[in-house]
Design a protein around this motif. Sequence first.
Motif, PDB file in Angstrom:
ATOM      1  N   ARG A 149      61.251  36.095  64.527  1.00 34.30           N
ATOM      2  CA  ARG A 149      60.491  35.507  65.986  1.00 34.30           C
ATOM      3  C   ARG A 149      60.951  34.167  66.293  1.00 34.30           C
ATOM      4  O   ARG A 149      60.274  33.406  67.215  1.00 34.30           O
ATOM      5  CB  ARG A 149      58.978  35.647  66.024  1.00 34.30           C
ATOM      6  N   TRP A 150      62.104  33.636  65.938  1.00 30.53           N
ATOM      7  CA  TRP A 150      62.685  32.285  66.226  1.00 30.53           C
ATOM      8  C   TRP A 150      63.073  31.936  67.647  1.00 30.53           C
ATOM      9  O   TRP A 150      63.660  32.894  68.226  1.00 30.53           O
ATOM     10  CB  TRP A 150      64.028  32.052  65.318  1.00 30.53           C
ATOM     11  N   VAL A 151      62.293  31.247  68.413  1.00 29.13           N
ATOM     12  CA  VAL A 151      62.651  31.096  69.748  1.00 29.13           C
ATOM     13  C   VAL A 151      63.410  29.883  70.093  1.00 29.13           C
ATOM     14  O   VAL A 151      64.211  29.659  71.275  1.00 29.13           O
ATOM     15  CB  VAL A 151      61.282  30.704  70.700  1.00 29.13           C
ATOM     16  N   ASN A 152      63.737  28.927  69.053  1.00 31.29           N
ATOM     17  CA  ASN A 152      65.081  28.160  69.333  1.00 31.29           C
ATOM     18  C   ASN A 152      64.644  26.885  70.524  1.00 31.29           C
ATOM     19  O   ASN A 152      65.615  26.430  70.958  1.00 31.29           O
ATOM     20  CB  ASN A 152      66.522  28.482  69.516  1.00 31.29           C
ATOM     21  N   ASN A 191      66.607  25.177  57.375  1.00 23.81           N
ATOM     22  CA  ASN A 191      67.385  24.719  58.386  1.00 23.81           C
ATOM     23  C   ASN A 191      66.738  24.563  59.869  1.00 23.81           C
ATOM     24  O   ASN A 191      66.853  23.592  60.405  1.00 23.81           O
ATOM     25  CB  ASN A 191      68.624  25.019  58.334  1.00 23.81           C
ATOM     26  N   ARG A 192      66.206  25.765  60.163  1.00 27.67           N
ATOM     27  CA  ARG A 192      65.784  25.802  61.166  1.00 27.67           C
ATOM     28  C   ARG A 192      64.334  24.893  61.517  1.00 27.67           C
ATOM     29  O   ARG A 192      64.245  24.109  62.679  1.00 27.67           O
ATOM     30  CB  ARG A 192      65.206  27.136  61.773  1.00 27.67           C
ATOM     31  N   THR A 193      63.689  24.630  60.439  1.00 28.29           N
ATOM     32  CA  THR A 193      62.439  24.172  60.444  1.00 28.29           C
ATOM     33  C   THR A 193      62.724  22.541  60.445  1.00 28.29           C
ATOM     34  O   THR A 193      61.976  21.726  61.094  1.00 28.29           O
ATOM     35  CB  THR A 193      61.359  24.504  59.320  1.00 28.29           C
ATOM     36  N   LYS A 194      63.828  22.174  59.587  1.00 26.18           N
ATOM     37  CA  LYS A 194      64.160  20.713  59.654  1.00 26.18           C
ATOM     38  C   LYS A 194      64.475  20.393  61.323  1.00 26.18           C
ATOM     39  O   LYS A 194      64.205  19.227  61.474  1.00 26.18           O
ATOM     40  CB  LYS A 194      65.197  20.629  58.685  1.00 26.18           C
ATOM     41  N   ASP A 195      65.493  21.391  61.850  1.00 26.55           N
ATOM     42  CA  ASP A 195      65.941  20.936  63.207  1.00 26.55           C
ATOM     43  C   ASP A 195      64.709  20.886  64.115  1.00 26.55           C
ATOM     44  O   ASP A 195      64.722  19.847  64.936  1.00 26.55           O
ATOM     45  CB  ASP A 195      66.676  22.084  63.742  1.00 26.55           C
ATOM     46  N   LEU A 196      63.483  21.462  63.870  1.00 22.81           N
ATOM     47  CA  LEU A 196      62.514  21.714  64.782  1.00 22.81           C
ATOM     48  C   LEU A 196      61.670  20.194  64.643  1.00 22.81           C
ATOM     49  O   LEU A 196      61.043  19.619  65.573  1.00 22.81           O
ATOM     50  CB  LEU A 196      61.507  22.703  64.280  1.00 22.81           C
ATOM     51  N   LEU A 197      61.650  19.930  63.366  1.00 25.35           N
ATOM     52  CA  LEU A 197      60.802  18.436  63.093  1.00 25.35           C
ATOM     53  C   LEU A 197      61.542  17.294  63.158  1.00 25.35           C
ATOM     54  O   LEU A 197      60.989  16.328  63.332  1.00 25.35           O
ATOM     55  CB  LEU A 197      60.235  18.868  61.327  1.00 25.35           C
ATOM     56  N   ASP A 198      62.952  17.515  63.495  1.00 25.83           N
ATOM     57  CA  ASP A 198      63.746  16.290  63.564  1.00 25.83           C
ATOM     58  C   ASP A 198      63.771  15.921  65.044  1.00 25.83           C
ATOM     59  O   ASP A 198      64.394  14.932  65.415  1.00 25.83           O
ATOM     60  CB  ASP A 198      65.216  16.452  62.954  1.00 25.83           C
ATOM     61  N   VAL A 199      63.219  16.794  65.867  1.00 26.69           N
ATOM     62  CA  VAL A 199      63.467  16.508  67.430  1.00 26.69           C
ATOM     63  C   VAL A 199      62.668  15.090  67.597  1.00 26.69           C
ATOM     64  O   VAL A 199      61.709  14.623  66.742  1.00 26.69           O
ATOM     65  CB  VAL A 199      62.887  17.652  68.227  1.00 26.69           C
ATOM     66  N   ASP A 200      62.838  14.266  68.651  1.00 24.93           N
ATOM     67  CA  ASP A 200      62.137  13.166  69.176  1.00 24.93           C
ATOM     68  C   ASP A 200      60.858  13.688  69.771  1.00 24.93           C
ATOM     69  O   ASP A 200      60.680  14.363  70.791  1.00 24.93           O
ATOM     70  CB  ASP A 200      62.950  12.684  70.322  1.00 24.93           C
ATOM     71  N   PRO A 201      59.813  13.233  68.967  1.00 27.26           N
ATOM     72  CA  PRO A 201      58.224  13.576  69.467  1.00 27.26           C
ATOM     73  C   PRO A 201      57.955  13.354  70.761  1.00 27.26           C
ATOM     74  O   PRO A 201      57.215  13.825  71.500  1.00 27.26           O
ATOM     75  CB  PRO A 201      57.472  13.073  68.493  1.00 27.26           C
ATOM     76  N   GLU A 202      58.346  12.010  71.119  1.00 25.46           N
ATOM     77  CA  GLU A 202      58.139  11.297  72.098  1.00 25.46           C
ATOM     78  C   GLU A 202      58.672  12.183  73.512  1.00 25.46           C
ATOM     79  O   GLU A 202      57.964  12.395  74.546  1.00 25.46           O
ATOM     80  CB  GLU A 202      58.544   9.861  72.392  1.00 25.46           C
ATOM     81  N   VAL A 203      59.938  12.574  73.357  1.00 27.98           N
ATOM     82  CA  VAL A 203      60.658  13.488  74.362  1.00 27.98           C
ATOM     83  C   VAL A 203      59.924  14.851  74.525  1.00 27.98           C
ATOM     84  O   VAL A 203      59.800  15.221  75.480  1.00 27.98           O
ATOM     85  CB  VAL A 203      62.097  13.665  73.864  1.00 27.98           C
TER      86      VAL A 203
END
Length: 224
Positions: A149-152, A191-203
């Motif tokens: 169910r990955w939504v990217n 890898n997908r979770t790492k990418d998810l958590l590496d986004v800029d939280p403020e953005v």
Amino acid sequence: CPQAHLLVLQPQEQHLLHEGQADVLGVIGLVLVQLPVRSLLLALVLLKSDAPTGDVLLDETLRHIKATETAETVQTWIELLTGETWNPFKLQYQLRNVRERLAKALVEKGILTTEKQNFLLFDMTTHPVCNASEKQRLLKRLQESVLERWVNEPQRMERRTLALLVLAHASDVLENVFASLADDKYDVAMNRTKDLLDVDPEVEAAKGKGMEMIWAVLAAFNKS
């Protein structure tokens, strides 16, 4: 809900963690995410409602937030609620005996049980799992959220699922969530979770969608 705290169970012994502070940090983050509060641009926590939720940890936190004279940041509230503040006059805001209170809630729901174990010179109360199906359902849900169910797109992810992934990350149990997967699926999930958590939280918080508090909590964990 108490079932979410099953994420911080040790994978082998299936007891609530009793070492370190990572699990408590994750729980405090989840408490803040579930509260009827909002965060302005990852800054101040503002109370939207002080109506009781029926959860003892949530209601105690609501009372603390209501009692403060000035609004505090998410980062400050995490420090206050975990007792890691340097201000001795604010130690009354600490949520005490978090692990024991979570264990009691899970025992009442029939997920954990209570046992006495002998450790050389003393007895210790432990809480082994007696109903593993709840945790398995929770793990499966999180695994599917980053696989089938990955939504990217963070803003399209279901709010509770995103909050649980942040909780697992903050509690240092993310690898345990995906441990039962085959090697290739494990790598994809991590890898997908790492990418998810590496986004800029403020953005991400600026996009709204009702997930501002989740991103504020993640930003606070990233700074800790």
